[in-house]
Motif scaffolding. Structure first.
Motif, short mmCIF file in Angstrom:
data_model
loop_
_atom_site.label_atom_id
_atom_site.label_comp_id
_atom_site.label_asym_id
_atom_site.label_seq_id
_atom_site.Cartn_x
_atom_site.Cartn_y
_atom_site.Cartn_z
N GLY A 1 0.81 -1.21 0.00
CA GLY A 1 0.00 0.00 0.00
C GLY A 1 0.84 1.26 0.00
O GLY A 1 0.53 2.23 -0.68
N PHE B 1 -0.09 3.57 -3.01
CA PHE B 1 -0.76 4.82 -2.72
C PHE B 1 0.22 5.87 -2.25
O PHE B 1 -0.08 6.69 -1.38
CB PHE B 1 -1.88 4.61 -1.70
N SER C 1 0.73 9.23 3.15
CA SER C 1 1.56 8.06 2.90
C SER C 1 2.96 8.37 3.44
O SER C 1 3.30 9.53 3.69
CB SER C 1 1.64 7.79 1.41
#
Lengths: 493, 563
Positions: A468, A472, A478
């Motif tokens: 992830g 992302f 993030s």
């Protein structure tokens, strides 16, 4: 107490309370496990609250006089939170894993006491607002980790523990010498302001830098101070996982980042001409670690040398200066943690459930343990730098940063490292999934009996997080988004 | 919802289906589901607006997708091929071992393949390229035979090497462009960068591996025969096209890079002729087709190289090579699926199928007024006379090679068994597409509508074919009636010489394989091992002396500081 003070204190207490609880609740596994998980979750909540605050520009600080004239400072800035968030997330995963891994063994109370003390020190290291605060927690970490390394008590573990202490204490001595020398001329050094180096000539400045980085480099496993790390794989799997992903090596790398950004400042390091030699040392470590990993037939040892190599990516990013390199190094602090902890969780499960410790025993294990080995494969691909797993993002930023700093040769180092990573990780994946299983594997029925979800799910979770974080990466919260925020605050104060 | 959302859907649907095919309940039906996976890609090629950019900033490092007019040809051709090959695999792979596995990697590979044609920035491009590159590996080794595993090793070693070269090249280029990933900025920056030559070499290696550029093509002839039939079809028809598409996207056309263009052109033609001739020595029909692919890709690469040297505009080359790639992808897909279908038929039905394959083969060799002839005319038009002549001549070797293919592809099914319709219909579909579709997109070449009817163009297409038919017929007769090589027939000795060269090369390789390891073992590996042992001993000894060393260092530094 105002929230500004409360948050740093809560973050320390969230680990200190379960440490003490583990010590005073011996023999009551359920209570101890419950307290450990509850506080890990609680800490994650506090971290989430702090993330929102720091993103909005708040800074949390707790300051108390340690000895007159010398303040102990805990401060939460963006860089501290990057490390704290990583440690809080991985701590929860490792706690769950460790409970399952150690269930039914002796000395669990001792284990969880030091395990939590370890987390206290990592939180302290992350939040340290001054060099002396940093040093105190850094030492606490050294001492809290030793009982974990020697936890099994075998002769091999004790030897590994001695090696570990020889390296880390020698490193600490160098670090302390550097700090004392620096503060003798510059007064107490706080990370926000940086050190006032005007009292030193350039040679002294360089020597102090060498002492500080040399001391921190012992924990960051910079060559030639790396040999304790492969030796320490004698520790139980959850300890290795934590050691390689968040605790000791990361504390060293984090310290290097702090010294370069917040003690000397990027400009001063560049002016003294210290960045490039450090980048060269990091590059040598990257290649040497990969070559050594290629030679190992023991899975955990191969992973350990891989850590030696990967941690130096962070040092490399810090030493190169330039916004892209800074982002690449910082984001790798998180990415490497997610990927490497997945690999060690996997290695621990292989050893524990299937009795596999050597590479050539892995034939055909993928089909028997699909979840574990899928997680392992994702993490290994990420280490190689295959997109879209997180490792690719780090490599891309580091390489562009190297180019911008005029150090294009680093791209060759990164490419060579990718090829070497492929050479030592792909055979594992190949064996696990494609080779027919030999006779040595346990039967599916035997495996079904040891299918403990608390052992399997943490690795699946961290692998999903690694995937992830890459998939992302463009989101504001993030790891990449946060590292970019730090770089912006460093470059555009 | 605007049609631009077809772009992410083209990549997204295969990814979703890949995820689904890993689930236990769906695994058994995943092959059927995989058939529809390329549908949004095909729809996008037909209906999506051209040159609009769709940005999804939160994904990876900011994903941007866009579809150019030539890109739509690449995308449409690839989607059509994947669709038909998916239909074929739905029936040929069903019920076999690991069918769910096949569907999983089929979908992942498809997503990467289409993503390459849609990427509007370098990072998205690289992510898609790496996806198709790595996920093709499980397809190659799907059968798990020793042959497949060996082929897989050759494939993955070259693929990883190509990835590393490509990544290094893209990073140097992106760095030169100030760290951005925008395609246009990167292409402009390559032309101006001081590392221009290095970047060009890295990009040509990185894309060349995938496109089958000689001498990096060696994985193709081993991987194609080893992979299951539908996988070979997409490998040869669609996946290798990502390499040439990448070169056309990233090389700085228009400035005239003489050296790089000349090297690329020379290697392209070397592959075009060398592979076609070498392919004659093969008996496995799929290996013959693989060499044909190397040869056809060689022509496209040579076109790109000649264009790079001459300073042609990227858009011109992209358009004509897109037409060529469209035809080749569909035709080669038909031939591969046909080779698979032949294995299940015999008698009269086999004869019919062979006739269909013959027509497709003629089109690849450029029979006038077929799609293949149009593709060749379009490719030749913007290039100089020398390149155009070589392309015309290559039709001769292509025709010989495909005649050889028709000779070695033998029906091996039960007596007089017609190929099941689910095998033969895909072949017909793709073959018809290859023959007709280039007419439909002819306008893109920028050439007049009646261009293919001009007598000189008809002659240029027919002459090499006629010559090839003559030579093949003579060879056929010579071999049957007079095995002792009749006078005046140059083909047979050439064949013998080639096969002798081939077998002596093989002997030499076998010899080298035997002696090299021994050399390595004695001289190199021992020394390397000794170095490794030395490192181990140092690491073991260090902790004992380290504290003393460090203490001495600290004292020394303290003394320096005091002095």
């Amino acid at each position: 107490m105002s929230p500004s003070v409360l948050i740093p204190v809560l973050l320390i207490l969230a680990a200190l309370i379960p440490a003490l609880a583990s010590a005073v609740l011996p023999g009551r596994a359920i209570w101890r496990n419950g307290v450990n998980i509850a506080f890990a979750v609680f800490k994650l909540g506090v971290v989430a609250f702090a993330l929102a605050g720091v993103a909005a520009g708040t800074e949390y600080e707790w300051r108390v006089a340690f000895v007159p004239g010398l303040d102990m400072i805990l401060r939460l800035d963006a860089l501290a939170l990057l490390f704290i968030t990583l440690s809080a997330v991985l701590w929860l995963a490792t706690t769950v894993y460790a409970i399952a891994y150690l269930s039914g063994t002796k000395h669990q109370a001792r284990f969880f006491l030091f395990f939590n003390l370890c987390v206290v020190s990592v939180s302290g290291i992350a939040m340290s607002g001054s060099l002396i605060t940093f040093f105190i927690f850094y030492e606490l970490l050294t001492l809290a980790t030793w009982p974990l390394v020697v936890h099994t008590g075998t002769a091999k573990a004790m030897a590994a523990g001695r090696t570990y202490l020889a390296y880390t204490l020698a490193g600490s001595a160098a670090l302390l010498a550097g700090i004392v020398w620096l503060e003798s001329g510059a007064g107490p050094v706080e990370f926000v302001a940086g050190a006032d180096l005007s009292g030193f000539n350039t040679l002294d400045q360089s020597l102090i830098f060498v002492l500080l980085i040399g001391g921190l480099g012992a924990k960051a496993a910079l060559i030639p101070l790396h040999a304790w790390l492969p030796a320490a794989m004698a520790a139980p799997a959850p300890v290795s996982a934590l050691l390689h992903a968040v605790a000791v090596v990361k504390a060293g790398a984090f310290g290097v980042v702090r010294v370069i950004y917040d003690v000397y400042g990027i400009e001063a390091v560049a002016m003294l001409g210290l960045g490039i030699p450090l980048a060269i040392l990091a590059s040598v470590t990257i290649v040497y670690g990969s070559l050594q990993a290629l030679r190992q037939s023991d899975i955990k040892k191969r992973l350990a040398y891989s850590t030696v190599s990967q941690i130096s990516y962070i040092v490399l990013g810090a030493s190169l200066a330039g916004p892209f390199a800074v982002i690449g190094g910082l984001v790798h602090l998180v990415h490497q943690g997610l990927m490497k902890i997945t690999l060690f969780f996997g290695a621990g499960i292989l050893a524990e459930r299937a009795g596999i410790s050597q590479v050539d025993q892995m034939d055909g294990i993928g089909r028997r343990m699909p979840i574990t080995m899928t997680a392992f494969t994702i993490a290994a691909l990420g280490m190689i730098g295959a997109p879209p797993v997180a490792g690719f993002v780090s490599k891309w930023y580091l390489a562009i940063g190297a180019y911008q700093s005029g150090a294009s040769w680093v791209i060759a180092v990164l490419a060579a490292s990718s090829l070497l990573n492929a050479a030592y990780f792909l055979p594992l994946i190949y064996r696990a999934w494609l080779k027919p299983s030999g006779g040595g594997l346990p039967s599916p029925e035997a495996l079904a009996a040891t299918r403990t979800w608390m052992l399997i799910l943490p690795g699946a979770f961290t692998a999903a997080a690694a995937l992830g974080a890459g998939l992302f990466a463009g989101f504001e919260l993030s790891p990449l988004g946060w590292a970019t925020l730090i770089a912006e605050r460093t470059y555009l104060p | 919802m605007s049609a631009i959302w077809l772009l992410p859907l083209a990549v997204g649907l295969p990814l979703v289906l890949a995820g689904l095919s890993a689930l236990p309940g769906i695994r058994d039906r995943s092959l059927t589901l995989a058939v529809i996976a390329p549908a949004p890609g095909l729809a996008a090629a037909l209906f999506a607006p051209r040159d609009d950019v769709l940005v999804l900033p939160d994904l990876v490092l900011g994903v941007s997708l866009s579809l150019s007019e030539p890109g739509a040809l690449f995308l449409g051709g690839a989607s059509l091929l994947w669709l038909v090959a998916g239909l074929y695999s739905r029936f040929s792979m069903r019920g076999k071992d690991r069918a769910g596995n096949f569907a999983l990697f089929w979908n992942l590979c498809l997503a990467g393949n289409l993503g390459v044609f849609l990427a509007a920035d370098a990072i998205t491009f690289y992510v898609a390229f790496a996806l198709v590159s790595l996920m093709a590996f499980p397809l190659v080794i799907h059968d798990r035979s020793q042959k497949a595993l060996n082929a897989g090793v050759a494939y993955i070693a070259l693929a990883v090497l190509g990835e590393a070269a490509l990544l290094a090249g893209l990073i140097l280029a992106s760095g030169a462009a100030g760290g951005v990933a925008d395609l246009k900025a990167i292409v402009d920056a390559i032309g101006l960068s001081p590392d221009r030559s290095l970047i060009l070499v890295l990009l040509i290696i990185g894309f060349g591996v995938k496109a089958g550029l000689a001498p990096l093509h060696v994985w193709l002839p081993v991987a194609h025969p080893a992979a299951p039939v539908p996988a070979s079809a997409v490998l040869s028809g669609a996946i290798v096209k990502t390499g040439i598409f990448g070169l056309l996207t990233f090389l700085p056309f228009g400035d005239g890079h003489m050296a790089a263009g000349a090297v690329l052109g020379a290697l392209g033609f070397a592959g075009a002729f060398g592979a076609a001739i070498y392919g004659l020595t093969q008996d496995d029909p799929k290996a013959v087709l693989a060499y044909s692919t190397v040869s056809q890709m060689g022509l496209m690469l040579a076109g790109a190289g000649a264009g790079l040297a001459a300073g042609l505009d990227a858009s011109v080359l992209m358009a004509v090579i897109a037409i060529y790639a469209l035809h080749h992808g569909l035709a080669k897909g038909a031939l591969f699926l046909g080779a698979g279908a032949m294995a299940e038929t015999s008698g009269r039905p086999a004869l019919r199928l062979r006739a269909v394959l013959g027509v497709v083969a003629l089109s690849v060799a450029g029979l006038p007024l077929t799609g293949g002839a149009l593709a060749k005319l379009a490719l030749k038009a913007p290039l100089g006379p020398a390149s155009a002549l070589l392309i015309t001549v290559s039709a001769f070797t292509t025709a010989l090679l495909l005649a050889h293919f028709l000779a070695v592809v033998r029906p091996s099914g039960a007596a007089h068994a017609p190929a099941p319709r689910v095998r033969s219909v895909p072949v017909m579909l793709l073959g018809a597409g290859a023959l007709i579709l280039p007419w439909a997109v002819w306008a893109m070449s920028g050439l007049p509508a009646g261009y293919a009817w001009r007598w000189d163009n008809l002659a240029a297409g027919a002459a090499p074919l006629a010559l090839a038919v003559l030579v093949a017929a003579l060879a056929h007769r010579a071999r049957l009636s007079a095995p002792r090589a009749p006078q005046g027939d140059l083909l047979v000795p050439a064949m013998v010489m080639l096969s002798a060269m081939g077998s002596s090369l093989q002997r030499a390789i076998a010899q080298a394989e035997k002696t090299l390891p021994r050399l390595l073992e004695v001289h190199v590996s021992k020394r390397v091992l000794r170095l490794g042992d030395l490192a181990d001993r140092t690491e073991a000894a260090l902790p004992a002396v380290l504290p003393a060393l460090l203490l001495a260092l600290i004292l020394l530094i303290a003394a320096l500081a005091l002095a």
